[in-house]
Scaffold this active site. Sequence first.
Site, PDB file in Angstrom:
ATOM      1  CB  THR A 200      -0.697  -0.108   1.296  1.00  0.00           C
ATOM      2  OG1 THR A 200      -1.833  -1.175   1.355  1.00  0.00           O
ATOM      3  CG2 THR A 200      -1.628   1.319   1.646  1.00  0.00           C
ATOM      4  CG  LEU A 229     -14.046  -2.845   0.454  1.00  0.00           C
ATOM      5  CD1 LEU A 229     -15.184  -1.801   0.732  1.00  0.00           C
ATOM      6  CD2 LEU A 229     -13.221  -2.485  -0.845  1.00  0.00           C
ATOM      7  N   GLY A 254      -4.820  -5.990   6.154  1.00  0.00           N
ATOM      8  CA  GLY A 254      -5.626  -4.790   6.418  1.00  0.00           C
ATOM      9  C   GLY A 254      -6.771  -5.136   7.648  1.00  0.00           C
TER      10      GLY A 254
HETATM   11  N1  ASP Z   1      -3.470  -2.908   3.955  1.00  0.00           N
HETATM   12  C1  ASP Z   1      -3.553  -3.575   2.502  1.00  0.00           C
HETATM   13  C2  ASP Z   1      -4.905  -4.304   2.539  1.00  0.00           C
HETATM   14  O1  ASP Z   1      -5.144  -5.104   3.458  1.00  0.00           O
HETATM   15  C3  ASP Z   1      -2.329  -4.169   1.992  1.00  0.00           C
HETATM   16  C4  ASP Z   1      -0.918  -4.056   2.304  1.00  0.00           C
HETATM   17  O2  ASP Z   1      -0.458  -2.757   2.806  1.00  0.00           O
HETATM   18  O3  ASP Z   1      -0.009  -4.920   2.512  1.00  0.00           O
HETATM   19  O4  ASP Z   1      -5.365  -4.166   1.506  1.00  0.00           O
END
Ligand code: ASP
Length: 345
Positions: A200, A229, A254
């Site tokens: 991200t 999501l 997430g």
């Molecule tokens: N936080 C993001 C999600 O869960 C993925 C990540 O940052 O690795 O979609």
Amino acid sequence: MTLLLVGSSNAAIGFPPAMELLQAGGNAVDAVVAAVAAVEANPDDHSVGYGGLPNLLGEVELDASLMDGATLATGSVGALAGYRDAIALARVVMDTLPHVLVVGAGAARLAAEARLEPIDLLTPEAERIWRSRLDDRLPDDSAYLARVRDLVAGLARDPEHPDPDPVLPPDLASASVAPPDPPGAPTPRPLRIPDDVHGTVNVIARDAAGHLACGVSTSGWAWKYPGRLGDSPIVGAGNYADDRFGAAACTGRGEMAQRLCTAHSVVMAMRFGRTLDDALTLAAEDLHALPDPYKSEVNIVAVDRDGNPAAVSTVAGKTYVVQMSEMAAAEVRERRFVPGRCRAA
Ligand code: ASP
């Protein structure tokens, strides 16, 4: 007042236009959007925007959110397909709709209305990475993939003809065999599978007036269940900014940040008198303590109300980037490691 940009390491590519904006008197929201948009346009970043890794069925779905710490205005989009500029669209939600979160077909519709450029987000390299992992991983006992596979298989069954054996949906079944190259096709570049199949971009900005803004954008967890999501479009989970107390943003698994409202927790801990470092430690300890069969890393960047930056990770060796007015370029810094039970993803 010192200008500030803080972000996940992949944000560095977006700092030059963002710092230029801040130095020209631009506000924190504009700077965040400029920085995140540059990352979304980078085809070599397989975790964000164009070139992002797709969901289980091979479709790239983007999530993004934006928060203005001066007004607490927010805009988010989720499961956006066919458009690259997720953070710009989050801004359209924030500035033009009486809503904060628009997803799926509605998000694509809004993008068309806002005259954003439609684009096929799946690059050949991202597609090859997606196919290669499906071939290697589907038969193994990876808890996450097995669970996702079961869910998809269950939904693909014809309710009129129940079949006790899970059946892969046609898209997925054909995905497990890479198609032959057409005659005369150029030799593909050697396949480089990123170590992290997720990621991200986080950017927090502080402008000359001392206002904070925070932006987050991602293609989410690769091979995710369609429509899933993560924390990135959920204000409070992956993103939060309030000029009075500070700002925070997350990368990593997430679902854990969603369950703990991690970004909001960090900012609220500062509200209730914890220092920035304490607030981050508390959040990381909560993440380690969370019962989660898919537990893996979460990383947090944050800024306090005085514009001091800091970052932690639940795994060792992670970095983030910082640039202040007097610095010529972004500086890579090590995140403070808070040890515990989370493992690297
Ligand atoms: N936080 C993001 C999600 O869960 C993925 C990540 O940052 O690795 O979609």
